[in-house]
Design an enzyme around this catalytic site. Structure first.
Site, PDB file in Angstrom:
ATOM      1  N   GLY A 115      -2.163  -7.958  17.078  1.00 24.04           N
ATOM      2  CA  GLY A 115      -2.378  -7.202  16.015  1.00 24.04           C
ATOM      3  C   GLY A 115      -3.072  -6.575  15.489  1.00 24.04           C
ATOM      4  O   GLY A 115      -3.672  -7.366  15.498  1.00 24.04           O
TER       5      GLY A 115
ATOM      6  N   VAL B 116      -2.971  -6.281  11.817  1.00 22.96           N
ATOM      7  CA  VAL B 116      -3.227  -7.582  10.537  1.00 22.96           C
ATOM      8  C   VAL B 116      -3.444  -8.453  11.390  1.00 22.96           C
ATOM      9  O   VAL B 116      -3.902  -9.098  10.407  1.00 22.96           O
ATOM     10  CB  VAL B 116      -1.726  -7.345   9.901  1.00 22.96           C
TER      11      VAL B 116
ATOM     12  N   SER C 298       1.373 -11.489  25.941  1.00 25.37           N
ATOM     13  CA  SER C 298      -0.270 -12.197  25.772  1.00 25.37           C
ATOM     14  C   SER C 298      -0.314 -13.609  26.368  1.00 25.37           C
ATOM     15  O   SER C 298      -1.625 -14.470  26.038  1.00 25.37           O
ATOM     16  CB  SER C 298      -0.358 -11.645  24.570  1.00 25.37           C
TER      17      SER C 298
ATOM     18  N   CYS D 216       1.671  -2.431   1.127  1.00 23.01           N
ATOM     19  CA  CYS D 216       0.490  -2.045   0.740  1.00 23.01           C
ATOM     20  C   CYS D 216       0.185  -0.504  -0.027  1.00 23.01           C
ATOM     21  O   CYS D 216      -0.230  -0.960  -0.860  1.00 23.01           O
ATOM     22  CB  CYS D 216      -0.234  -1.776   2.246  1.00 23.01           C
TER      23      CYS D 216
ATOM     24  N   GLN E 283      -2.764   7.585   2.959  1.00 16.81           N
ATOM     25  CA  GLN E 283      -2.124   6.173   3.088  1.00 16.81           C
ATOM     26  C   GLN E 283      -3.074   6.312   4.364  1.00 16.81           C
ATOM     27  O   GLN E 283      -2.086   7.670   5.488  1.00 16.81           O
ATOM     28  CB  GLN E 283      -0.929   5.357   3.823  1.00 16.81           C
TER      29      GLN E 283
ATOM     30  N   SER F 245      -4.648   2.561   9.312  1.00 14.14           N
ATOM     31  CA  SER F 245      -4.475   1.705   9.393  1.00 14.14           C
ATOM     32  C   SER F 245      -3.641   0.775   9.085  1.00 14.14           C
ATOM     33  O   SER F 245      -3.028  -0.057   9.453  1.00 14.14           O
ATOM     34  CB  SER F 245      -6.393   0.922   9.110  1.00 14.14           C
TER      35      SER F 245
ATOM     36  N   LYS G  76      10.537   1.756  -0.055  1.00 15.74           N
ATOM     37  CA  LYS G  76       9.740   0.580  -0.567  1.00 15.74           C
ATOM     38  C   LYS G  76       8.258   0.921  -2.081  1.00 15.74           C
ATOM     39  O   LYS G  76       8.240  -0.117  -2.941  1.00 15.74           O
ATOM     40  CB  LYS G  76       8.237   0.172   0.647  1.00 15.74           C
TER      41      LYS G  76
ATOM     42  N   HIS H 170      -5.697   3.223  -0.007  1.00 15.47           N
ATOM     43  CA  HIS H 170      -4.519   4.144   0.054  1.00 15.47           C
ATOM     44  C   HIS H 170      -4.689   4.344  -1.338  1.00 15.47           C
ATOM     45  O   HIS H 170      -5.180   3.669  -2.314  1.00 15.47           O
ATOM     46  CB  HIS H 170      -3.353   3.096   0.168  1.00 15.47           C
TER      47      HIS H 170
ATOM     48  N   ASN I 151      -5.866  -1.223   2.048  1.00 14.39           N
ATOM     49  CA  ASN I 151      -4.911  -1.670   2.711  1.00 14.39           C
ATOM     50  C   ASN I 151      -4.735  -2.786   3.609  1.00 14.39           C
ATOM     51  O   ASN I 151      -3.432  -3.378   3.355  1.00 14.39           O
ATOM     52  CB  ASN I 151      -4.119  -0.252   3.421  1.00 14.39           C
ATOM     53  N   THR I 152      -5.945  -2.718   4.041  1.00 20.15           N
ATOM     54  CA  THR I 152      -5.160  -4.183   5.268  1.00 20.15           C
ATOM     55  C   THR I 152      -6.288  -5.420   4.979  1.00 20.15           C
ATOM     56  O   THR I 152      -5.748  -6.125   5.124  1.00 20.15           O
ATOM     57  CB  THR I 152      -5.787  -3.947   6.821  1.00 20.15           C
TER      58      THR I 152
HETATM   59  N1  LIG Z   1       3.494   0.552   6.008  1.00 23.91           N
HETATM   60  C1  LIG Z   1       2.682   1.066   5.646  1.00 23.91           C
HETATM   61  C2  LIG Z   1       1.356  -0.836   5.867  1.00 23.91           C
HETATM   62  C3  LIG Z   1       1.491  -1.233   4.346  1.00 23.91           C
HETATM   63  O1  LIG Z   1       2.264  -2.805   4.612  1.00 23.91           O
HETATM   64  C4  LIG Z   1       1.055   2.210   6.363  1.00 23.91           C
HETATM   65  O2  LIG Z   1       2.512   2.783   6.823  1.00 23.91           O
HETATM   66  O3  LIG Z   1       0.383   2.681   5.526  1.00 23.91           O
END
Ligand SMILES: N[C@@H](CC=O)C(=O)O
Length: 361
Positions: free
Chosen positions: A14, A16, A41, A158, A184, A187, A213, A251, A336-337
């Site tokens: 994925g 991340v 996979s 994030c 946001q 990604s 969150k 973000h 964010n990533t």
């Molecule tokens: N849920 C967030 C990702 C954060 O970890 C997003 O959708 O941007």
């Protein structure tokens, strides 16, 4: 470090998982030796399993291309090959909770990007510059799990990374009320514009579960350890709206804030730029030298100019000014990533290694 620690990535195919793999290429302490993913996979080479879904800007590292993907559900088999794992598995919350505990019970530390264990009382949720002392609850967690070296540690969402560091830096002024809107990047949903063309020139005012969150997780990060558990802070009260915007990475947060004791703008900026923690003191490999930068220009921070500040591990703040209803308002930006996901988890693992929670098996 004489011998690198052997690392496994759970959920390696994925977005991340891919970010973990690219950040760990040439890491001085950690070497990716195992990639694990869903049964569909498993058995393929990593290169074959990812196919045309490689989403990083840099090429897939040669060292992982030929690794055979293991089935993430074969816990003992995966765990036997590594010293610890990073978790970015894509399953239901209950499944993630269970599988991360299974890995911990094989005496394999789990450093997770997932939200499943973020509110488990004896699981630390850490931004290493802010609340490294929360790792103290690991001893209580190991007792509960019946392990000697296996445990779970997580990093927060994030979305909070663009403003929670400011709340920590400004602690002595008593942040009391916060109103935040996050903008946001796509990604964050594991997407690029190629796989989400509807996002081009679009805004979507909803990200499932994100507002809760964004309001609650800063309180846990700012909380304290009591009797082997994290007790969340009561203040500031935070209300948040989370909006998906047509940006690939980064973000942004627009924030209003009230304090118990209103400081001057100069005091606030001084606290931001001098804020540092364990990663800077220990000079950890992924630590930004300057955690928070303050940008004076009226049109900063900007995603294009600032998202990669300190290799994506730093936070950029700007537009701090007095407000007519609140004490101040400002804008924050984080990657964010990187800082918000895989990079934040790698920094947690470096901290756990420096503090000897993670060691060679
Ligand atoms: N849920 C967030 C990702 C954060 O970890 C997003 O959708 O941007």
């Amino acid at each position: 470090m004489e011998q690198k620690l052997r690392v496994g990535i759970l959920g390696a195919t994925g977005m991340v998982g891919q970010r973990f793999i690219s950040l760990l290429e040439n890491h001085p302490w950690f070497e990716v030796v195992t990639v694990a993913a869903s049964p569909r996979s498993a058995g393929k080479s990593y290169e074959e399993a990812v196919g045309d879904r490689w989403k990083m800007d840099t090429p897939m590292p040669e060292a992982v291309k030929k690794l055979t993907v293991l089935n993430v559900n074969e816990v003992e088999k995966v765990a036997s090959t590594v010293d610890f794992v990073f978790s970015a598995v894509d399953m239901t919350k209950e499944e993630i909770k269970a599988i991360e505990e299974e890995y911990a019970k094989t005496e394999t530390p789990v450093v997770s990007n997932n939200s499943a264990h973020r509110w488990t009382p004896d699981v630390p949720m850490v931004i290493p510059e802010i609340n490294v002392e929360h790792f103290d609850v690991i001893e209580a967690q190991k007792k509960r799990l019946g392990t000697t070296r296996g445990f779970i540690a997580v990093k927060p969402n994030c979305s909070i990374q663009s403003y929670a560091p400011c709340l920590a830096a400004w602690k002595e002024f008593g942040p009391k009320e916060v109103v935040a809107t996050t903008y946001q990047a796509i990604s964050g949903a594991g997407k690029t514009f190629k796989d989400w063309p509807e996002m081009v020139e679009n805004i979507i005012p909803y990200i499932g579960g994100e507002e809760e969150k964004s309001e609650q997780e800063p309180l846990r990060v700012l909380g304290k350890v009591e009797n082997g558990e994290i007790v969340k802070a009561q203040l500031p009260k935070i209300t948040c709206q989370c909006i998906r915007v047509p940006v690939l990475n980064g973000h942004t947060a627009a924030v209003f804030i009230n304090f118990e004791k209103k400081p001057t703008k100069e005091e606030l900026i001084e606290k931001l730029v001098s804020y540092k923690g364990f990663p800077q003191e220990a000079e950890l490999p992924s630590a930004p030298k300057q955690f928070i930068q303050y940008l004076e220009e009226d049109n900063r921070p900007q995603v294009k100019a600032d998202v990669d500040y300190e290799n994506g591990m730093g936070i950029s703040i700007g537009r701090l000014r007095e407000d007519s209803m609140f004490d101040y308002k400002f804008v924050g930006l984080s990657h964010n990533t990187v800082r918000g996901a895989a990079g934040g988890a790698v920094l947690c693992a470096e901290t756990l290694t420096a503090k000897k929670y993670i060691q060679a098996k």
